[in-house]
Scaffold this active site. Structure first.
Site, PDB file in Angstrom:
ATOM      1  N   ALA A 123     -43.199 -12.012 -77.714  1.00 46.10           N
ATOM      2  CA  ALA A 123     -44.042 -12.323 -78.872  1.00 46.10           C
ATOM      3  C   ALA A 123     -43.437 -13.347 -79.810  1.00 46.10           C
ATOM      4  CB  ALA A 123     -44.349 -11.038 -79.651  1.00 46.10           C
ATOM      5  N   TYR A 140     -56.749 -22.015 -65.873  1.00 47.82           N
ATOM      6  CA  TYR A 140     -57.848 -22.886 -65.443  1.00 47.82           C
ATOM      7  C   TYR A 140     -59.078 -22.080 -65.036  1.00 47.82           C
ATOM      8  CZ  TYR A 140     -56.354 -27.662 -65.824  1.00 47.82           C
ATOM      9  OH  TYR A 140     -56.037 -28.892 -66.335  1.00 47.82           O
ATOM     10  N   HIS A 155     -53.351 -24.497 -60.587  1.00 47.26           N
ATOM     11  CA  HIS A 155     -54.572 -24.880 -61.291  1.00 47.26           C
ATOM     12  C   HIS A 155     -55.576 -25.600 -60.387  1.00 47.26           C
ATOM     13  CE1 HIS A 155     -52.362 -23.607 -64.670  1.00 47.26           C
ATOM     14  NE2 HIS A 155     -51.821 -24.745 -65.023  1.00 47.26           N
ATOM     15  N   ARG A 191     -64.771 -35.161 -58.950  1.00 50.37           N
ATOM     16  CA  ARG A 191     -65.722 -36.223 -58.579  1.00 50.37           C
ATOM     17  C   ARG A 191     -66.159 -35.994 -57.132  1.00 50.37           C
ATOM     18  NH1 ARG A 191     -66.501 -40.980 -61.070  1.00 50.37           N
ATOM     19  NH2 ARG A 191     -64.589 -40.650 -62.284  1.00 50.37           N
TER      20      ARG A 191
END
Length: 520
Positions: A25, A199, A260, A364
């Site tokens: 923490a 992600y 990711h 893409r």
């Protein structure tokens, strides 16, 4: 629980108490991500009743110092921040001292008892005795296992629901990942483990499944018959910036690609799951990963940034914490092939880069040319899913320019989330994932076999880079990348239009062109 229902039903179990223990923490991850994510859920009133947060770390912090650290990245009115901190407390303790974990257990039990007594004062419904404990590991890998073992031996209570949240990195290669998972599995059930890849909490990544499986016209062309190639690109305009020593242990492939970007690829490429239940979704993701052979060096481009052309930005090796002989790549571009009936012959080109010209994470999908078209080949249709910095989906389309000529131009059909959903809460990825942990939805977390397959794909290329001391190509800080970057994806079939202008307007450009109903 279904992926698309978890937002509405995260609190349906009506826990008598929910306690999150944030290990580490006092560290950067907790301050920058964990506490701001918990605050966002608190602010949106999405946390269950009787919710407590216990920060636990080795640093000896006074209450005011802890509050300052925990709220340093929270931007909100002071009264809201103060209300949030009322449910937070801090405990100083070692990560390997049993007595400190006994104190933690006693603290948790005291809070649960208080919450249960309060609940029973207001209801006689004995069904509402569920208690949830979340152990969030915002920790470096070196101390994760001692903490996990001590929690399981000393703090764990089999009569309550226990969730262990694990941050990446999940190992260093396939072998170390298997060792780590084996050690975890001795103490924890797979259903109790939530391996976090933030992600999977990003809005546009979660949107891929809806885009594919809820729209006939996309799913109908989502295959090798219509798609030429797929590009998944991650670009950052900054270097290691003070964390070079840490980054040098991993490199861009381990830091971004194996986790990711492979998660993005698996959702893009998987077959339709049997249902939206978490295990069916993860079954489909794992199945497509099993169809991918390991990446080869001959279809890889590696780079490492040097100082900027103007000399204002240092090179990677200029960092005092980085070995001057380091061959760790800060740029990597690879070709991935999927050997199944849907994707055979379609290259997935994955790129990750630090210290380049722009910040962007984008998918893409380039479609094939129309066979025997009466119109000459000018450009290809492309579906673009922009994950950051802005949530956006657009479809590049050839149209005729207005007027008396027959000139063609390339434009787009554009869905910008900031323009269309301007009043919607788009949570930070960590907030979204924490809500899933509370709701026991594993859909957006990585399963052990899925992780193993991802490491299988990348471990051979990582071993070759290290064992053969492959030297990455240099590229200046702030450039597009090393020599050959612009031609790599063309080598695998990507087509760049050269004859057409591209007419595109940002939401700001269009703002004056919409009427009150958002119509042209």
């Amino acid at each position: 629980m279904s992926t698309f229902e978890s937002r509405d039903h995260a609190n349906e179990k009506h826990y008598v108490s929910t306690i999150v223990v944030v290990f580490g923490a006092s560290g950067d991850l907790a301050h920058k991500k964990t506490f701001p994510a918990l605050f966002q859920l608190f602010q949106a009133k999405l946390l269950p009743e009787n919710f407590r947060i216990i920060g636990y770390a080795r640093s000896l912090l006074e209450r005011d110092v802890f509050v300052k650290k925990a709220t340093s990245y929270i931007k909100a009115p002071a009264d809201q921040v103060a209300s949030f901190m009322e449910i937070c407390e801090y405990m100083h303790g070692s990560y390997d001292n049993a007595e400190d974990f006994v104190k933690l257990r006693e603290n948790i039990e005291a809070g649960e008892e208080k919450a249960s007594s309060h609940k029973m004062e207001r209801t006689s419904d004995n069904i509402l005795k569920n208690r949830l404990r979340i152990y969030y590991m915002a920790l470096p890998p070196s101390v994760f296992l001692p903490v996990s073992e001590n929690v399981r031996k000393i703090v764990y209570n089999p009569e309550v629901e226990n969730h262990l949240v694990v941050e990446k990195p999940f190992g260093f290669d396939q072998e170390s990942s298997r060792v780590l998972n084996s050690q975890i599995s001795k103490d924890w059930l797979e259903a109790e483990i939530f391996r976090t890849d933030h992600y999977l909490g990003k809005e546009m990544v979660k949107n891929i499944m809806a885009l594919r499986f809820a729209n006939t016209f996309y799913e109908a062309v989502w295959n090798k018959e219509h798609i030429s190639n797929v590009q998944i690109t991650f670009r950052e305009p900054f270097g290691t910036e003070g964390r070079g020593g840490y980054f040098d242990q991993f490199g861009i492939i381990r830091d971004v690609m194996q986790n990711h970007l492979m998660q993005v690829l698996s959702i893009l490429a998987m077959e339709q799951p049997a249902s939206l239940n978490a295990e069916d979704v993860r079954d489909s993701k794992t199945a497509v990963l099993k169809c991918i052979p390991p990446i080869v060096l001959e279809e890889t481009l590696l780079g490492q940034y040097t100082k900027s052309v103007d000399g204002t930005k240092p090179g990677y090796l200029d960092d005092d914490t980085v070995n001057k002989e380091s061959n760790t790549p800060t740029f990597a571009e690879v070709a991935i092939h999927i050997d199944n009936d849907r994707w055979r012959g379609v290259p997935f080109i994955m790129k990750a880069a630090k210290a380049v010209d722009v910040a962007k994470v984008i998918v893409r999908i380039q479609f094939k040319d129309i066979e025997h078209s009466i119109i000459p080949k000018l450009a290809r249709n492309e579906l673009v899913i922009q994950i950051s910095p802005e949530d956006k989906i657009y479809l590049k389309t050839i149209v005729k320019e207005p007027g008396l000529s027959s000139k063609l131009t390339l434009s787009d059909l554009n869905l910008s989330y900031s323009a269309v959903f301007d009043d919607s809460l788009i949570p930070e990825p960590y907030a979204s994932l924490l809500l899933d942990v509370i709701g026991t939805d594993h859909s957006n977390f990585v399963r052990a076999d899925e992780l193993d397959e991802a490491w299988r794909i990348f471990t051979p290329i990582l071993k070759r880079i290290e064992n053969e001391k492959i030297v990455p190509l240099p590229y200046p800080y702030g450039s597009r990348g090393p020599e050959g970057e612009s031609d790599f994806h063309i080598r695998f079939g990507h087509y760049k239009p050269r004859q057409l202008d591209y007419k595109w307007f940002s939401p700001e450009d269009r703002s004056g062109k919409y009427d009150a109903n958002n119509k042209l």
